[in-house]
Design a protein around this motif. Structure first.
Motif, PDB file in Angstrom:
ATOM      1  N   PHE A  86      72.631  77.322   4.678  1.00  0.00           N
ATOM      2  CA  PHE A  86      72.796  77.813   3.311  1.00  0.00           C
ATOM      3  C   PHE A  86      72.257  79.242   3.181  1.00  0.00           C
ATOM      4  O   PHE A  86      72.946  80.136   2.674  1.00  0.00           O
ATOM      5  CB  PHE A  86      72.076  76.888   2.328  1.00  0.00           C
ATOM      6  CG  PHE A  86      71.945  77.456   0.948  1.00  0.00           C
ATOM      7  CD1 PHE A  86      73.021  77.440   0.073  1.00  0.00           C
ATOM      8  CD2 PHE A  86      70.749  78.033   0.519  1.00  0.00           C
ATOM      9  CE1 PHE A  86      72.909  77.989  -1.209  1.00  0.00           C
ATOM     10  CE2 PHE A  86      70.629  78.567  -0.747  1.00  0.00           C
ATOM     11  CZ  PHE A  86      71.708  78.546  -1.621  1.00  0.00           C
ATOM     12  N   TYR A  87      71.031  79.464   3.634  1.00  0.00           N
ATOM     13  CA  TYR A  87      70.421  80.798   3.498  1.00  0.00           C
ATOM     14  C   TYR A  87      71.151  81.833   4.350  1.00  0.00           C
ATOM     15  O   TYR A  87      71.295  82.995   3.948  1.00  0.00           O
ATOM     16  CB  TYR A  87      68.938  80.736   3.852  1.00  0.00           C
ATOM     17  CG  TYR A  87      68.111  80.039   2.799  1.00  0.00           C
ATOM     18  CD1 TYR A  87      68.065  80.534   1.494  1.00  0.00           C
ATOM     19  CD2 TYR A  87      67.397  78.877   3.092  1.00  0.00           C
ATOM     20  CE1 TYR A  87      67.317  79.892   0.515  1.00  0.00           C
ATOM     21  CE2 TYR A  87      66.648  78.233   2.118  1.00  0.00           C
ATOM     22  CZ  TYR A  87      66.619  78.738   0.832  1.00  0.00           C
ATOM     23  OH  TYR A  87      65.891  78.095  -0.146  1.00  0.00           O
ATOM     24  N   ASN A  90      74.294  82.662   2.495  1.00  0.00           N
ATOM     25  CA  ASN A  90      73.925  83.366   1.269  1.00  0.00           C
ATOM     26  C   ASN A  90      73.598  84.830   1.576  1.00  0.00           C
ATOM     27  O   ASN A  90      73.969  85.735   0.817  1.00  0.00           O
ATOM     28  CB  ASN A  90      72.729  82.677   0.621  1.00  0.00           C
ATOM     29  CG  ASN A  90      72.470  83.174  -0.791  1.00  0.00           C
ATOM     30  OD1 ASN A  90      73.321  83.073  -1.666  1.00  0.00           O
ATOM     31  ND2 ASN A  90      71.287  83.724  -1.014  1.00  0.00           N
ATOM     32  N   ASP A  91      72.934  85.068   2.698  1.00  0.00           N
ATOM     33  CA  ASP A  91      72.609  86.435   3.119  1.00  0.00           C
ATOM     34  C   ASP A  91      73.859  87.249   3.448  1.00  0.00           C
ATOM     35  O   ASP A  91      73.848  88.481   3.378  1.00  0.00           O
ATOM     36  CB  ASP A  91      71.682  86.409   4.346  1.00  0.00           C
ATOM     37  CG  ASP A  91      70.271  85.955   3.999  1.00  0.00           C
ATOM     38  OD1 ASP A  91      69.928  85.958   2.793  1.00  0.00           O
ATOM     39  OD2 ASP A  91      69.528  85.571   4.925  1.00  0.00           O
ATOM     40  N   LYS A  94      78.130  85.142   0.645  1.00  0.00           N
ATOM     41  CA  LYS A  94      79.085  84.090   0.339  1.00  0.00           C
ATOM     42  C   LYS A  94      78.677  83.333  -0.926  1.00  0.00           C
ATOM     43  O   LYS A  94      77.493  83.243  -1.261  1.00  0.00           O
ATOM     44  CB  LYS A  94      79.171  83.093   1.503  1.00  0.00           C
ATOM     45  CG  LYS A  94      79.558  83.715   2.841  1.00  0.00           C
ATOM     46  CD  LYS A  94      80.987  84.194   2.842  1.00  0.00           C
ATOM     47  CE  LYS A  94      81.398  84.685   4.212  1.00  0.00           C
ATOM     48  NZ  LYS A  94      82.788  85.206   4.224  1.00  0.00           N
ATOM     49  N   GLU A  95      79.668  82.817  -1.645  1.00  0.00           N
ATOM     50  CA  GLU A  95      79.406  81.943  -2.797  1.00  0.00           C
ATOM     51  C   GLU A  95      79.150  80.544  -2.245  1.00  0.00           C
ATOM     52  O   GLU A  95      80.065  79.753  -2.067  1.00  0.00           O
ATOM     53  CB  GLU A  95      80.610  81.920  -3.738  1.00  0.00           C
ATOM     54  CG  GLU A  95      80.909  83.238  -4.421  1.00  0.00           C
ATOM     55  CD  GLU A  95      82.104  83.116  -5.350  1.00  0.00           C
ATOM     56  OE1 GLU A  95      81.932  83.198  -6.571  1.00  0.00           O
ATOM     57  OE2 GLU A  95      83.229  82.934  -4.841  1.00  0.00           O
TER      58      GLU A  95
END
Length: 202
Positions: A86-87, A90-91, A94-95
């Motif tokens: 996830f992280y 996210n970096d 991305k949604e």
């Protein structure tokens, strides 16, 4: 022989003749788009040793009457790696949503342009590789949309029955594989009922 045909392992072709594949039906092979390949490559580069399963709800369109306007990319990863993946995504801007609740799905995911939803990968899930991308089998997809009604709310009710009916009418589907996976998700009896309803034309 009777037990094997009832379980969807063998198919009766004619009197005394059986086959491992159902006559006049195709093997389901999803389209792996360039964006899915790129995403799979990025995940593999950062997390080369974890099991994943990548697919999109857009694949369900061919089985539906009412076509949804938005689609989710579903990324299933080993439970211990969900937050790390996830992280990482996210970096990359991305949604991405990790195990979204019904409230998050309604408030944010439904209004996102290209949402990626990360959920834990069920052990022994029926996945396979298409164009080098680990993705779900049709059997897995059918079980998942039943077992996660909040995540897959668009595909419930009459639409769910239609998806099952259309999928079984077009493609070779291994009932035994479906039920083994449904059992892993503690929904074997309910999924078997759905399968039997469509096989009987109800």
């Amino acid at each position: 022989m009777y037990k094997l045909t009832q379980e969807g392992i063998l198919y009766r072709q004619s009197r005394g003749i059986y086959s491992l594949t159902e006559k006049k039906k195709k093997t389901y092979t999803p389209e792996i788009t360039r964006s899915l390949k790129i995403l799979a490559g990025k995940i593999h580069n950062q997390f080369p040793y974890i099991d994943t399963c990548l697919w999109t709800t857009k694949w369900l369109n061919e089985f539906m009457l009412h076509q949804p306007g938005r689609f989710y990319t579903i990324l299933e990863v080993e439970r211990d790696a969900t937050e790390s993946v996830f992280y990482a995504l996210n970096d990359l801007g991305k949604e991405v949503f990790l195990n979204p609740s019904r409230d998050i799905l309604n408030k944010y995911v439904s209004h996102s342009k290209s949402p990626i939803i990360i959920i834990p990968l069920i052990t022994e899930a029926p996945i396979h590789k298409v164009d080098k991308v680990a993705t779900c089998s049709l059997e897995k997809m059918l079980v998942d949309i039943y077992c996660d009604p909040e995540l897959f709310s668009t595909f419930q009710g009459a639409e769910l029955k239609r998806i099952y009916q259309t999928a079984f009418s077009r493609y070779n589907i291994n009932k035994a594989k479906m039920l083994r996976y449904a059992d892993r998700r503690t929904k074997k009896a309910e999924v078997e009922l759905l399968i039997n309803l469509q096989r009987n034309g109800s």
